[in-house]
Design a protein around this motif. Structure first.
Motif, PDB file in Angstrom:
ATOM      1  N   LEU A 193      -4.445  -1.821   1.104  1.00 34.66           N
ATOM      2  CA  LEU A 193      -5.642  -1.771   0.521  1.00 34.66           C
ATOM      3  C   LEU A 193      -7.056  -2.006   0.317  1.00 34.66           C
ATOM      4  O   LEU A 193      -7.480  -2.978   0.950  1.00 34.66           O
ATOM      5  CB  LEU A 193      -5.449  -2.582  -1.275  1.00 34.66           C
ATOM      6  CG  LEU A 193      -6.288  -2.717  -2.837  1.00 34.66           C
ATOM      7  CD1 LEU A 193      -6.516  -1.201  -3.076  1.00 34.66           C
ATOM      8  CD2 LEU A 193      -6.344  -3.501  -3.333  1.00 34.66           C
ATOM      9  N   TRP A 206      -0.053  -3.109  -5.296  1.00 34.99           N
ATOM     10  CA  TRP A 206      -0.412  -3.614  -4.904  1.00 34.99           C
ATOM     11  C   TRP A 206      -0.940  -5.058  -6.027  1.00 34.99           C
ATOM     12  O   TRP A 206      -1.976  -4.786  -6.563  1.00 34.99           O
ATOM     13  CB  TRP A 206      -2.040  -3.334  -4.482  1.00 34.99           C
ATOM     14  CG  TRP A 206      -2.049  -2.841  -2.967  1.00 34.99           C
ATOM     15  CD1 TRP A 206      -1.489  -2.207  -1.337  1.00 34.99           C
ATOM     16  CD2 TRP A 206      -1.778  -0.379  -3.132  1.00 34.99           C
ATOM     17  NE1 TRP A 206      -1.381  -1.424  -1.378  1.00 34.99           N
ATOM     18  CE2 TRP A 206      -1.153  -0.808  -1.958  1.00 34.99           C
ATOM     19  CE3 TRP A 206      -2.373  -0.374  -4.317  1.00 34.99           C
ATOM     20  CZ2 TRP A 206      -2.122   0.782  -2.020  1.00 34.99           C
ATOM     21  CZ3 TRP A 206      -2.542   0.962  -4.375  1.00 34.99           C
ATOM     22  CH2 TRP A 206      -1.970   1.791  -2.967  1.00 34.99           C
ATOM     23  N   SER A 260      -6.861   3.283  -1.729  1.00 31.86           N
ATOM     24  CA  SER A 260      -5.543   3.277  -1.047  1.00 31.86           C
ATOM     25  C   SER A 260      -5.845   3.254   0.228  1.00 31.86           C
ATOM     26  O   SER A 260      -6.246   4.429   1.260  1.00 31.86           O
ATOM     27  CB  SER A 260      -4.784   4.042  -2.154  1.00 31.86           C
ATOM     28  OG  SER A 260      -5.115   5.093  -2.093  1.00 31.86           O
ATOM     29  N   PRO A 296      -3.228   8.751   1.147  1.00 34.26           N
ATOM     30  CA  PRO A 296      -3.518   8.647   0.348  1.00 34.26           C
ATOM     31  C   PRO A 296      -4.718   9.451   0.340  1.00 34.26           C
ATOM     32  O   PRO A 296      -4.889  10.319   0.916  1.00 34.26           O
ATOM     33  CB  PRO A 296      -5.125   7.282   0.580  1.00 34.26           C
ATOM     34  CG  PRO A 296      -3.527   6.599   1.902  1.00 34.26           C
ATOM     35  CD  PRO A 296      -2.298   7.769   1.971  1.00 34.26           C
TER      36      PRO A 296
END
Length: 427
Positions: free
Chosen positions: A259, A293, A309, A391
């Motif tokens: 993250l 997360w 992400s 992502p």
């Protein structure tokens, strides 16, 4: 005998009249009792304040008449009638640049000692403690040729003084003093050996500094007859973020996606959170529909974090969302959705991409090549594609992890929630 329409003089009150009268007397009695209680509490508070003021004045008189070099902090109790009073005296060495706090202003020679006397008493409730302050001027040579003073200030994310922050002072690794910051966010260590390197360490469960560290140290050399004022610490309750991102159905999320957080107050401007084991960190859980997360140990900057992400680097062009972290609290947020890529690997037939081959493919971030994910399944020889969620961003899909030849890789710009089908030439 009574005639019709006459009323006997001894018929008395009706039940309704009795009830109404009782209610009136009860209301009057309650009001009188409440007023009496308020008056008694006010009288007790006033009496307590008068006695506290007398005790504070007496202590200030002792300070003004005593030896300035012998002034020190002290706390003691005094009994006056049915009430016990607590007298607390603090002594701060200050420079000529005297401010509202011993930690304010610049470091410099000791010029005065500020003495603060605070008196509290049993049963004071929400009454304000009695406080008195006075200053004693030091000799031109300062207080001691072999001693000095060290101060640290602690403020929260808004720059507001933080009270109750514990600071441990060590000399050569040996703990010599501990203290907590007062209401002004200041802690003062006096009577320290000059020429010695002291280290003040701030550690407090559930708190971090503005670089997300749960324990922070500052080292200073104490100078004789000097108040050394360390800028101190930016300190606040650690924030926890729960961040989720959806993914297209049938496109599994890689198990190691980090993250990324962005904030202008960060040293590098960005922060990529790996799996927990570090501070701060983010633990990742994946499902068939996306990823979540749990990020811990974050400093709750007053400005918002930008979320993304994946490992996006310092110049991130991916889709991001904003979230406001709250000191000591959990904040739930949603990151931009993953996209999905379905890839097959083909071989050259007569100079064009032809029959499918069984290959394991990878996706490499075109803007940060250190971020790379392997498709969880191989492409099938029957043309079944390998699928993976990625992502948002630009990705090279290839067979070889470090492929740089555009003939053997395909560039896909993944958008949140979108899916893509690509065919890659296999070597």
């Amino acid at each position: 005998m009574h005639t019709k329409g006459e009323q006997s003089a001894d018929e008395g009150f009706t039940l309704v009249e009795v009830i109404v009268a009782s209610a009136i007397f009860l209301a009057i009695g309650t009001a009188v009792t409440a007023a009496l209680m308020v008056a008694l509490r006010t009288a007790a508070t006033n009496e307590g304040r008068v006695q506290a003021a007398n005790l504070a004045a007496r202590q200030i008189d002792l300070v003004r008449s005593g030896d300035v070099s012998a002034l020190a902090g002290t706390t003691y109790d005094v009994q006056r009638g049915s009430l016990r009073y607590r007298v607390t005296q603090t002594v701060d060495s200050q420079t000529v640049d005297v401010g509202g706090s011993a930690c304010d202003g610049a470091s410099g020679a000791e010029a005065v000692k500020r003495v603060t006397v605070i008196v509290t008493w049993d049963g004071m409730g929400d009454a304000t403690p009695v406080r008195s302050d006075t200053y004693r001027t030091l000799p031109v040579t300062g207080s001691s040729a072999t001693k000095g003073t060290l101060t640290y200030k602690v403020v929260d994310r808004n720059g507001t003084p933080a009270a109750g922050a514990p600071i441990a002072l060590r000399k050569g690794g040996t703990l010599v003093k501990t203290s907590t910051t007062r209401a002004d966010g200041c802690v003062v260590f006096s009577n320290l050996d000059a020429g010695t390197d002291y280290t003040g360490t701030l550690t407090q469960a559930g708190f971090v500094n503005n670089q997300h560290l749960a324990s922070v140290s500052k080292a200073n050399v104490v100078v004789a007859r000097t108040v050394t004022k360390d800028p101190g610490f930016v300190w606040d309750g650690a924030a926890l973020l729960t961040v989720s991102a959806s993914a297209p159905a049938g496109y599994p999320v890689p198990s190691n996606v980090p993250l990324s957080l962005f904030n202008s107050n960060l040293t590098s401007g960005s922060l990529t959170l790996p799996g927990c084991g570090n501070t701060p960190c983010a633990s990742l859980s994946t499902t068939a529909s996306g990823a979540t997360w749990t990020a811990r140990g974050l400093f709750p900057f007053a400005s918002t974090y930008q979320l993304s992400s994946g490992a996006c680097g310092t110049a991130c062009t991916r889709a991001q969302t904003s979230v406001q972290a709250t000191p000591g609290q959990t904040t739930v947020a949603a990151a931009p959705a993953f996209g999905g890529v379905a890839a097959t690997a083909g071989t050259l037939v007569s100079g064009v991409l032809g029959s499918n081959a069984v290959r394991t493919l990878t996706a490499t971030n075109a803007d940060l090549t250190s971020e790379r994910y392997t498709f969880p399944t191989a492409t099938g020889g029957d043309g079944t594609p390998a699928k993976m969620a990625l992502p948002p961003g630009r990705w090279y899909i290839a067979q070889n992890p470090g492929e740089t030849n555009d003939a053997y890789r395909v560039l896909v710009t993944v958008q949140p929630g979108q899916t893509y089908s690509v065919a890659v030439l296999a070597r």
